[in-house]
Design an enzyme around this catalytic site. Structure first.
Site, PDB file in Angstrom:
ATOM      1  N   THR A 152       0.837  -1.197   0.000  1.00  0.00           N
ATOM      2  CA  THR A 152       0.000   0.000   0.000  1.00  0.00           C
ATOM      3  C   THR A 152       0.873   1.247   0.000  1.00  0.00           C
ATOM      4  OG1 THR A 152      -1.583   1.281   1.284  1.00  0.00           O
ATOM      5  CG2 THR A 152      -0.220  -0.226   2.530  1.00  0.00           C
ATOM      6  N   SER A 193      -1.577   3.189  10.554  1.00  0.00           N
ATOM      7  CA  SER A 193      -2.532   2.367  11.310  1.00  0.00           C
ATOM      8  C   SER A 193      -1.908   0.998  11.539  1.00  0.00           C
ATOM      9  CB  SER A 193      -3.845   2.199  10.528  1.00  0.00           C
ATOM     10  OG  SER A 193      -3.642   1.311   9.429  1.00  0.00           O
ATOM     11  N   TYR A 229      -3.116  -1.698  10.554  1.00  0.00           N
ATOM     12  CA  TYR A 229      -3.195  -2.372   9.249  1.00  0.00           C
ATOM     13  C   TYR A 229      -2.015  -1.980   8.361  1.00  0.00           C
ATOM     14  CZ  TYR A 229      -3.923  -2.170   4.279  1.00  0.00           C
ATOM     15  OH  TYR A 229      -3.684  -2.214   2.935  1.00  0.00           O
ATOM     16  N   HIS A 230      -1.798  -0.649   8.204  1.00  0.00           N
ATOM     17  CA  HIS A 230      -0.712  -0.217   7.328  1.00  0.00           C
ATOM     18  C   HIS A 230       0.632  -0.757   7.826  1.00  0.00           C
ATOM     19  CE1 HIS A 230      -3.798   2.794   5.994  1.00  0.00           C
ATOM     20  NE2 HIS A 230      -3.194   2.650   4.837  1.00  0.00           N
ATOM     21  N   LYS A 277       1.493  -4.188   6.542  1.00  0.00           N
ATOM     22  CA  LYS A 277       2.040  -4.207   5.176  1.00  0.00           C
ATOM     23  C   LYS A 277       3.540  -3.929   5.196  1.00  0.00           C
ATOM     24  CE  LYS A 277      -1.705  -4.560   2.529  1.00  0.00           C
ATOM     25  NZ  LYS A 277      -1.964  -5.709   1.667  1.00  0.00           N
ATOM     26  N   ASN A 331     -15.184   6.287  -3.261  1.00  0.00           N
ATOM     27  CA  ASN A 331     -16.411   5.488  -3.382  1.00  0.00           C
ATOM     28  C   ASN A 331     -17.422   5.884  -2.318  1.00  0.00           C
ATOM     29  OD1 ASN A 331     -15.632   4.058  -5.628  1.00  0.00           O
ATOM     30  ND2 ASN A 331     -15.111   2.175  -4.531  1.00  0.00           N
ATOM     31  N   ARG A 332     -16.929   6.115  -1.099  1.00  0.00           N
ATOM     32  CA  ARG A 332     -17.846   6.522  -0.023  1.00  0.00           C
ATOM     33  C   ARG A 332     -18.534   7.844  -0.363  1.00  0.00           C
ATOM     34  NH1 ARG A 332     -18.342   5.716   5.346  1.00  0.00           N
ATOM     35  NH2 ARG A 332     -17.488   7.594   6.289  1.00  0.00           N
TER      36      ARG A 332
HETATM   37  P1  NAD Z   1     -11.191  -7.246   0.284  1.00  0.00           P
HETATM   38  O1  NAD Z   1     -11.346  -7.303   1.772  1.00  0.00           O
HETATM   39  O2  NAD Z   1     -12.356  -6.880  -0.544  1.00  0.00           O
HETATM   40  O3  NAD Z   1     -10.648  -8.657  -0.230  1.00  0.00           O
HETATM   41  C1  NAD Z   1      -9.681  -9.403   0.457  1.00  0.00           C
HETATM   42  C2  NAD Z   1     -10.029 -10.877   0.319  1.00  0.00           C
HETATM   43  O4  NAD Z   1      -9.039 -11.657   0.995  1.00  0.00           O
HETATM   44  C3  NAD Z   1     -11.382 -11.221   0.942  1.00  0.00           C
HETATM   45  O5  NAD Z   1     -12.176 -11.921   0.009  1.00  0.00           O
HETATM   46  C4  NAD Z   1     -11.022 -12.078   2.145  1.00  0.00           C
HETATM   47  O6  NAD Z   1     -11.999 -13.085   2.399  1.00  0.00           O
HETATM   48  C5  NAD Z   1      -9.681 -12.664   1.756  1.00  0.00           C
HETATM   49  N1  NAD Z   1      -8.797 -12.988   2.894  1.00  0.00           N
HETATM   50  C6  NAD Z   1      -8.396 -12.159   3.886  1.00  0.00           C
HETATM   51  N2  NAD Z   1      -7.571 -12.805   4.716  1.00  0.00           N
HETATM   52  C7  NAD Z   1      -7.413 -14.065   4.214  1.00  0.00           C
HETATM   53  C8  NAD Z   1      -6.659 -15.198   4.627  1.00  0.00           C
HETATM   54  N3  NAD Z   1      -5.901 -15.187   5.726  1.00  0.00           N
HETATM   55  N4  NAD Z   1      -6.714 -16.323   3.868  1.00  0.00           N
HETATM   56  C9  NAD Z   1      -7.490 -16.358   2.752  1.00  0.00           C
HETATM   57  N5  NAD Z   1      -8.236 -15.309   2.326  1.00  0.00           N
HETATM   58  C10 NAD Z   1      -8.191 -14.187   3.061  1.00  0.00           C
HETATM   59  O7  NAD Z   1      -9.947  -6.273   0.002  1.00  0.00           O
HETATM   60  P2  NAD Z   1      -9.536  -5.532  -1.359  1.00  0.00           P
HETATM   61  O8  NAD Z   1     -10.048  -4.164  -1.304  1.00  0.00           O
HETATM   62  O9  NAD Z   1      -9.847  -6.402  -2.503  1.00  0.00           O
HETATM   63  O10 NAD Z   1      -7.962  -5.459  -1.155  1.00  0.00           O
HETATM   64  C11 NAD Z   1      -7.136  -6.492  -1.659  1.00  0.00           C
HETATM   65  C12 NAD Z   1      -5.687  -6.196  -1.333  1.00  0.00           C
HETATM   66  O11 NAD Z   1      -5.305  -4.964  -1.937  1.00  0.00           O
HETATM   67  C13 NAD Z   1      -5.403  -6.048   0.155  1.00  0.00           C
HETATM   68  O12 NAD Z   1      -4.174  -6.658   0.459  1.00  0.00           O
HETATM   69  C14 NAD Z   1      -5.315  -4.564   0.354  1.00  0.00           C
HETATM   70  O13 NAD Z   1      -4.465  -4.247   1.417  1.00  0.00           O
HETATM   71  C15 NAD Z   1      -4.759  -4.089  -0.960  1.00  0.00           C
HETATM   72  N6  NAD Z   1      -5.163  -2.696  -1.272  1.00  0.00           N
HETATM   73  C16 NAD Z   1      -6.485  -2.381  -1.409  1.00  0.00           C
HETATM   74  C17 NAD Z   1      -6.852  -1.072  -1.687  1.00  0.00           C
HETATM   75  C18 NAD Z   1      -8.279  -0.636  -1.842  1.00  0.00           C
HETATM   76  O14 NAD Z   1      -8.528   0.577  -2.011  1.00  0.00           O
HETATM   77  N7  NAD Z   1      -9.246  -1.550  -1.808  1.00  0.00           N
HETATM   78  C19 NAD Z   1      -5.849  -0.104  -1.832  1.00  0.00           C
HETATM   79  C20 NAD Z   1      -4.513  -0.466  -1.684  1.00  0.00           C
HETATM   80  C21 NAD Z   1      -4.185  -1.772  -1.404  1.00  0.00           C
HETATM   81  N1  USQ Z   2     -11.305   9.916   4.735  1.00  0.00           N
HETATM   82  C1  USQ Z   2     -12.186  10.968   4.839  1.00  0.00           C
HETATM   83  N2  USQ Z   2     -13.505  10.687   4.854  1.00  0.00           N
HETATM   84  C2  USQ Z   2     -13.994   9.415   4.742  1.00  0.00           C
HETATM   85  C3  USQ Z   2     -13.105   8.364   4.602  1.00  0.00           C
HETATM   86  C4  USQ Z   2     -11.754   8.643   4.617  1.00  0.00           C
HETATM   87  O1  USQ Z   2     -11.782  12.139   4.929  1.00  0.00           O
HETATM   88  O2  USQ Z   2     -15.223   9.254   4.754  1.00  0.00           O
HETATM   89  C5  USQ Z   2      -9.865  10.188   4.713  1.00  0.00           C
HETATM   90  C6  USQ Z   2      -9.061   9.442   5.758  1.00  0.00           C
HETATM   91  O3  USQ Z   2      -9.001  10.152   6.971  1.00  0.00           O
HETATM   92  C7  USQ Z   2      -7.719   9.305   5.065  1.00  0.00           C
HETATM   93  C8  USQ Z   2      -8.073   9.217   3.606  1.00  0.00           C
HETATM   94  O4  USQ Z   2      -9.401   9.725   3.471  1.00  0.00           O
HETATM   95  O5  USQ Z   2      -6.968  10.461   5.266  1.00  0.00           O
HETATM   96  C9  USQ Z   2      -8.041   7.812   3.050  1.00  0.00           C
HETATM   97  O6  USQ Z   2      -8.873   6.972   3.823  1.00  0.00           O
HETATM   98  P1  USQ Z   2      -9.533   5.656   3.187  1.00  0.00           P
HETATM   99  O7  USQ Z   2     -10.409   5.046   4.209  1.00  0.00           O
HETATM  100  O8  USQ Z   2     -10.088   5.982   1.862  1.00  0.00           O
HETATM  101  O9  USQ Z   2      -8.231   4.779   2.896  1.00  0.00           O
HETATM  102  P2  USQ Z   2      -7.190   4.050   3.853  1.00  0.00           P
HETATM  103  O10 USQ Z   2      -7.659   3.948   5.243  1.00  0.00           O
HETATM  104  O11 USQ Z   2      -5.857   4.687   3.636  1.00  0.00           O
HETATM  105  O12 USQ Z   2      -7.181   2.579   3.275  1.00  0.00           O
HETATM  106  C10 USQ Z   2      -7.504   2.256   1.916  1.00  0.00           C
HETATM  107  C11 USQ Z   2      -7.679   0.759   1.834  1.00  0.00           C
HETATM  108  C12 USQ Z   2      -6.352   0.095   2.209  1.00  0.00           C
HETATM  109  C13 USQ Z   2      -5.257   0.625   1.334  1.00  0.00           C
HETATM  110  C14 USQ Z   2      -5.171   2.137   1.379  1.00  0.00           C
HETATM  111  C15 USQ Z   2      -4.241   2.702   0.319  1.00  0.00           C
HETATM  112  O13 USQ Z   2      -8.722   0.334   2.714  1.00  0.00           O
HETATM  113  O14 USQ Z   2      -6.481  -1.308   2.061  1.00  0.00           O
HETATM  114  O15 USQ Z   2      -4.021   0.093   1.762  1.00  0.00           O
HETATM  115  O16 USQ Z   2      -6.470   2.678   1.053  1.00  0.00           O
HETATM  116  S1  USQ Z   2      -3.373   4.095   0.924  1.00  0.00           S
HETATM  117  O17 USQ Z   2      -4.333   5.106   1.373  1.00  0.00           O
HETATM  118  O18 USQ Z   2      -2.548   4.573  -0.164  1.00  0.00           O
HETATM  119  O19 USQ Z   2      -2.584   3.653   2.052  1.00  0.00           O
END
Ligand code: NAD
Ligand code: USQ
Length: 382
Positions: free
Chosen positions: A144, A179, A181-182, A185, A240-241
């Site tokens: 990420t 976070s 989560y981050h 990664k 998206n939100r």
């Molecule tokens: P998502 O939650 O929609 O999908 C993740 C999938 O992985 C789910 O179907 C879940 O069931 C599966 N999963 C989770 N843990 C597992 C495990 N231990 N074993 C098997 N399956 C497991 O998430 P997403 O939005 O599709 O994100 C996918 C990847 O991309 C993540 O690693 C996320 O960190 C990364 N990413 C997402 C975004 C975003 O904006 N969605 C941005 C940057 C990075």
């Molecule tokens: N934010 C708002 N309003 C909202 C939602 C979020 O102002 O309603 C702000 C947050 O405070 C943050 C930014 O928007 O500053 C991004 O938040 P987000 O929830 O869109 O994204 P984030 O928490 O960073 O996580 C998402 C994915 C994660 C991925 C990450 C990419 O859930 O899996 O790793 O985006 S990145 O942001 O580049 O780290």
């Protein structure tokens, strides 16, 4: 190629699996389906009604004649994962399968521990399985952009040249994740880098920005193939939100000042980036890092864009600066490099008004499914 898509039931993984299958690759989905259980835990849902994974792949087969094999199981269970590797012998392992919500990881101690164990142990198991059973397999790991945080200098793609006391080296770019989560990664990246060096594994870490949109050419082929779309404050992401909020007449929830700037990309570009990485594998022993986003925006800029398009479509969306539940900079410098995927052929789908309009039209059909109590944030970092 024989490609495993781990996390293939998720938002990024499902359209990627379909796209790679359509390009003629043999695709295998590995997923524990735990994301669907988190919906139950949070009393939330996907805005779009999603079919079961079995129904999805069955429909895909009916439409295209292509088989996507499913392995239902958890990457943290090594016996299961070994069996997947033994049976599939993958050329590439695309790893999306993690707990990816920052707010989910900050709910409490249990959720932080769960997130880090799920993500770090899952990735470690993948590394050991590659070493043991498929040493030539290319690991394509979703990292990420948030690993880097928001430093006051340009963000490079993984590495930075540093001069220190008259000596020079190319070192991993400093990490300042925001976070639990981050942080998971960042831990993954270190583990992968070490495994590449120690065991000669080939890996690409795709430091992806925030993904927006939901449809791809393949998910549009049939309602059963529709992608999931998160809107709640735990799993929903910024753009998206905002679009979904506009559709239901909710204020656009900009946290704090809204100067938080991030990298963004369309889901159509996510799937293509994975294909590019798979077609151009890292060398043996190489730990390669690509920054996977196409444009940078502040959250306030995004809210304003959504507000404008929504008004044109007859939806009045007010921007509300609400108390920021996170600990993060709300005004800062941000510029990150993102040339490596472009150099390999990525042609970005940029965020135009028409793209926002398209997503708005797609979500309006399902707006009655929104559970309104889940829109405002209730997880804080403090
Ligand atoms: P998502 O939650 O929609 O999908 C993740 C999938 O992985 C789910 O179907 C879940 O069931 C599966 N999963 C989770 N843990 C597992 C495990 N231990 N074993 C098997 N399956 C497991 O998430 P997403 O939005 O599709 O994100 C996918 C990847 O991309 C993540 O690693 C996320 O960190 C990364 N990413 C997402 C975004 C975003 O904006 N969605 C941005 C940057 C990075
Ligand atoms: N934010 C708002 N309003 C909202 C939602 C979020 O102002 O309603 C702000 C947050 O405070 C943050 C930014 O928007 O500053 C991004 O938040 P987000 O929830 O869109 O994204 P984030 O928490 O960073 O996580 C998402 C994915 C994660 C991925 C990450 C990419 O859930 O899996 O790793 O985006 S990145 O942001 O580049 O780290």
């Amino acid at each position: 190629m024989r490609i495993v898509v781990a996390g293939g039931d998720g938002f990024c993984g499902w359209p990627t699996a379909l796209y790679l299958s359509r390009q003629g690759h043999d695709v295998f989905i590995v997923d524990s389906l735990i994301r669907r259980k988190w919906d139950d835990e949070l009393r939330s849902n996907s805005l779009t009604p999603i079919a079961t994974l079995e129904e999805r792949v069955a429909r895909w087969k009916e439409l295209t004649g292509k088989t996507i094999q499913i392995y239902t199981g958890d990457l943290t269970h090594y016996d299961f994962l070994r069996e997947v590797f033994r049976q599939t012998q993958p050329d590439a392992f695309v790893h999306f399968a993690e707990q990816r919500s920052a707010p989910y990881s900050m709910i409490d101690r249990e959720h932080a521990v769960f997130t880090q164990v799920n993500n770090v142990v899952g990735t470690l198991n993948v590394l050991y399985a590659i070493k043991e059973l498929a040493p030539e397999c290319h690991l394509i790991k979703l990292g990420t952009m948030g690993e880097y945080g928001t430093p006051n200098i340009d963000i490079e793609e993984g590495y930075i040249k540093i001069k220190h006391k008259g000596r020079e080296d190319v070192l991993p770019y400093p990490k300042q994740p925001g976070s639990m989560y981050h942080l998971s990664k960042v831990h993954d990246s270190h583990n992968i880098m070490f495994a590449c060096k120690a065991w000669g594994i080939r890996a690409t870490d795709l430091n992806q920005g925030i993904v927006y949109g939901l449809h791809t050419d393949e998910t549009l082929m049939d309602p059963v193939l529709v992608n999931r779309l998160d809107y709640d404050a735990v799993f929903g992401t910024a753009l998206n939100r905002f679009i979904i909020q506009a559709a239901i007449g909710h204020d656009l929830t900009v946290y704090g000042k809204g100067g938080q700037t991030r990298g963004f990309l369309n889901i159509m570009d996510t799937i293509r980036c994975i294909e590019i990485a798979a077609e151009n594998p890292a060398d043996k022993g190489e730990f390669r890092v690509f920054n996977q986003f196409t444009e940078e925006f502040s959250v306030l800029e995004l809210a304003e864009k959504v507000q404008k398009v929504a008004a044109q479509e007859g939806y009045e969306a007010r921007i509300a600066h609400i108390d920021n539940p996170r600990v993060e900079k709300e005004e800062h410098y941000y510029h990150a490099e993102n040339t490596k995927l472009i150099d390999l052929g990525l042609e970005p789908h940029l965020l135009t008004d028409d793209v926002i309009r398209g997503i708005l039209h797609a979500v309006v059909d399902h707006k009655d499914r929104v559970i309104k109590e889940n829109v405002m944030p209730n997880v804080t970092w403090k």
